[in-house]
Write a protein that holds these residues in place. Structure first.
Motif, short mmCIF file in Angstrom:
data_model
loop_
_atom_site.label_atom_id
_atom_site.label_comp_id
_atom_site.label_asym_id
_atom_site.label_seq_id
_atom_site.Cartn_x
_atom_site.Cartn_y
_atom_site.Cartn_z
N MET A 1 -4.57 15.44 -1.66
CA MET A 1 -3.27 14.81 -1.95
C MET A 1 -3.26 13.33 -1.57
N MET A 2 -3.84 12.98 -0.41
CA MET A 2 -3.80 11.59 0.02
C MET A 2 -4.57 10.67 -0.91
N LYS A 3 -5.49 11.23 -1.71
CA LYS A 3 -6.22 10.40 -2.66
C LYS A 3 -5.28 9.79 -3.70
N LEU A 4 -4.12 10.43 -3.91
CA LEU A 4 -3.14 9.87 -4.82
C LEU A 4 -2.68 8.48 -4.38
N PHE A 5 -2.72 8.24 -3.08
CA PHE A 5 -2.23 6.98 -2.52
C PHE A 5 -3.37 6.03 -2.16
N SER A 6 -4.59 6.40 -2.48
CA SER A 6 -5.74 5.56 -2.16
C SER A 6 -5.87 4.42 -3.16
N LEU A 7 -6.23 3.26 -2.67
CA LEU A 7 -6.54 2.10 -3.51
C LEU A 7 -8.02 1.78 -3.45
N GLU A 8 -8.81 2.74 -3.05
CA GLU A 8 -10.25 2.57 -2.99
C GLU A 8 -10.77 2.18 -4.37
N GLY A 9 -11.56 1.11 -4.42
CA GLY A 9 -12.11 0.64 -5.68
C GLY A 9 -11.22 -0.35 -6.40
N ASP A 10 -10.00 -0.57 -5.90
CA ASP A 10 -9.10 -1.52 -6.54
C ASP A 10 -9.33 -2.94 -6.04
N VAL A 11 -9.02 -3.89 -6.90
CA VAL A 11 -9.01 -5.30 -6.54
C VAL A 11 -7.58 -5.79 -6.70
N ALA A 12 -7.01 -6.28 -5.60
CA ALA A 12 -5.61 -6.69 -5.59
C ALA A 12 -5.47 -8.19 -5.41
N PHE A 13 -4.35 -8.71 -5.89
CA PHE A 13 -4.00 -10.12 -5.77
C PHE A 13 -2.59 -10.19 -5.20
N VAL A 14 -2.40 -10.95 -4.12
CA VAL A 14 -1.09 -11.02 -3.45
C VAL A 14 -0.68 -12.48 -3.30
N THR A 15 0.49 -12.82 -3.84
CA THR A 15 1.02 -14.16 -3.63
C THR A 15 1.92 -14.15 -2.39
N GLY A 16 2.07 -15.31 -1.77
CA GLY A 16 2.84 -15.39 -0.54
C GLY A 16 2.17 -14.64 0.59
N ASP A 84 -15.38 -13.37 -7.89
CA ASP A 84 -15.77 -13.10 -6.50
C ASP A 84 -15.57 -11.64 -6.08
N LEU A 85 -14.53 -11.00 -6.61
CA LEU A 85 -14.21 -9.64 -6.17
C LEU A 85 -14.37 -8.58 -7.25
N GLY A 86 -14.23 -9.00 -8.51
CA GLY A 86 -14.34 -8.03 -9.61
C GLY A 86 -13.06 -7.96 -10.41
N PRO A 87 -13.00 -7.06 -11.40
CA PRO A 87 -11.83 -6.97 -12.29
C PRO A 87 -10.55 -6.66 -11.52
N LEU A 88 -9.53 -7.46 -11.77
CA LEU A 88 -8.24 -7.27 -11.13
C LEU A 88 -7.60 -5.97 -11.62
N THR A 89 -7.07 -5.17 -10.68
CA THR A 89 -6.40 -3.92 -11.07
C THR A 89 -4.96 -3.85 -10.59
N CYS A 90 -4.58 -4.65 -9.59
CA CYS A 90 -3.20 -4.58 -9.11
C CYS A 90 -2.79 -5.90 -8.46
#
Length: 255
Positions: A1-16, A84-90
């Motif tokens: 179930m917790m895998k539903l909330f995993s971001l493993e393998g994701d590349v994220a971008f955060v402003t601020g 640098d990190l790979g394809p953006l996903t979130c």
């Protein structure tokens, strides 16, 4: 179930990402398994604290300087993220400012600056992020709005801020509908009164007591309490959720 909330393998971008909600969410995404690109003004040296915190978790991170009101800065940032990190996903768009002034006395430049950063900056961020993610037909964007986008805060003279955050909510819904069939989800989080650096200043200590008393849960949120909602909306747990404005306000809007 917790895998539903995993971001493993994701590349994220955060402003601020140098302070407040943006900083804590960026670290939280790394805690959930993502590699995270950080974006804030070049003068925001605290972004290096965010970078070190993420790297200490064993995740990759880069710090990028730029202005959310500059489409060119954001496009350059997207190129760096993907090289640098790979394809953006979130992505999570947190950059914003707040101040106050009676509407009849507010100079145009004050109105314009808040709208430019809080609303146009979110649009330009979403635009750059979508250009990266839409061709792959996969991705999720979360925009940080505010409960001030749907209510008017008693005692706070901030017509420009309220208007900008209402715009973020409806922008998020509009983009969600434009991009739904192309695999990109867009949602908003509307925090209530939150213990960000702006609200921890000694000069607003008495105002904090009012905020706490007016909130049904009788306290202000911590920045930690914005992490779970962001992870939920970005993760597979929310794969059928788009166009939502998620209130995280301690029940404030129920009153």
């Amino acid at each position: 179930m917790m895998k539903l909330f995993s971001l493993e393998g994701d590349v994220a971008f955060v402003t601020g990402a140098a302070s407040g909600i943006g900083q804590r969410i960026a670290i939280g995404l790394a805690e959930a398994g993502a590699d995270v690109a950080l974006f804030d003004l070049p003068s925001s040296t605290a972004i290096n604290d965010t970078l070190r915190a993420i790297e200490s978790l064993g995740r990759r991170s880069i710090a990028l300087g730029g202005d959310v009101t500059s489409g060119a800065d954001l496009e350059r940032a997207m190129a760096r993220v993907e090289s640098d990190l790979g394809p953006l996903t979130c992505a999570v768009n947190c950059a914003g400012i707040a101040n106050a002034n009676p509407a009849e006395e507010m100079p145009l430049f004050q109105w314009q600056k808040v709208i430019d950063i809080n609303l146009t900056g979110v649009f330009l961020s979403c635009q750059a992020e979508a250009r990266a993610m839409l061709p792959r037909r996969r991705g999720s964007i979360v925009n940080i709005a505010s409960m001030s986008g749907s209510i008017v805060n008693r005692g706070l003279l901030q017509a420009h801020y309220n208007t900008s955050k209402a715009g973020v909510v409806h922008l998020s819904k509009s983009l969600a509908m434009e991009w739904a069939e192309r695999g990109l989800r867009v949602n908003a989080i509307s925090p209530g009164y939150t213990l960000t650096p702006m609200n921890l200043r000694p000069e607003v200590a008495e105002q904090r007591k009012v905020f706490e008393a007016e909130t049904p849960l009788q306290r202000m949120a911590t920045v930690d309490e914005m992490v779970g909602p962001a992870i939920f909306l970005l993760s597979r747990a929310a794969s059928f959720v788009t166009g939502v404005d998620l209130l995280v306000d301690g029940g404030f809007e129920c009153w």
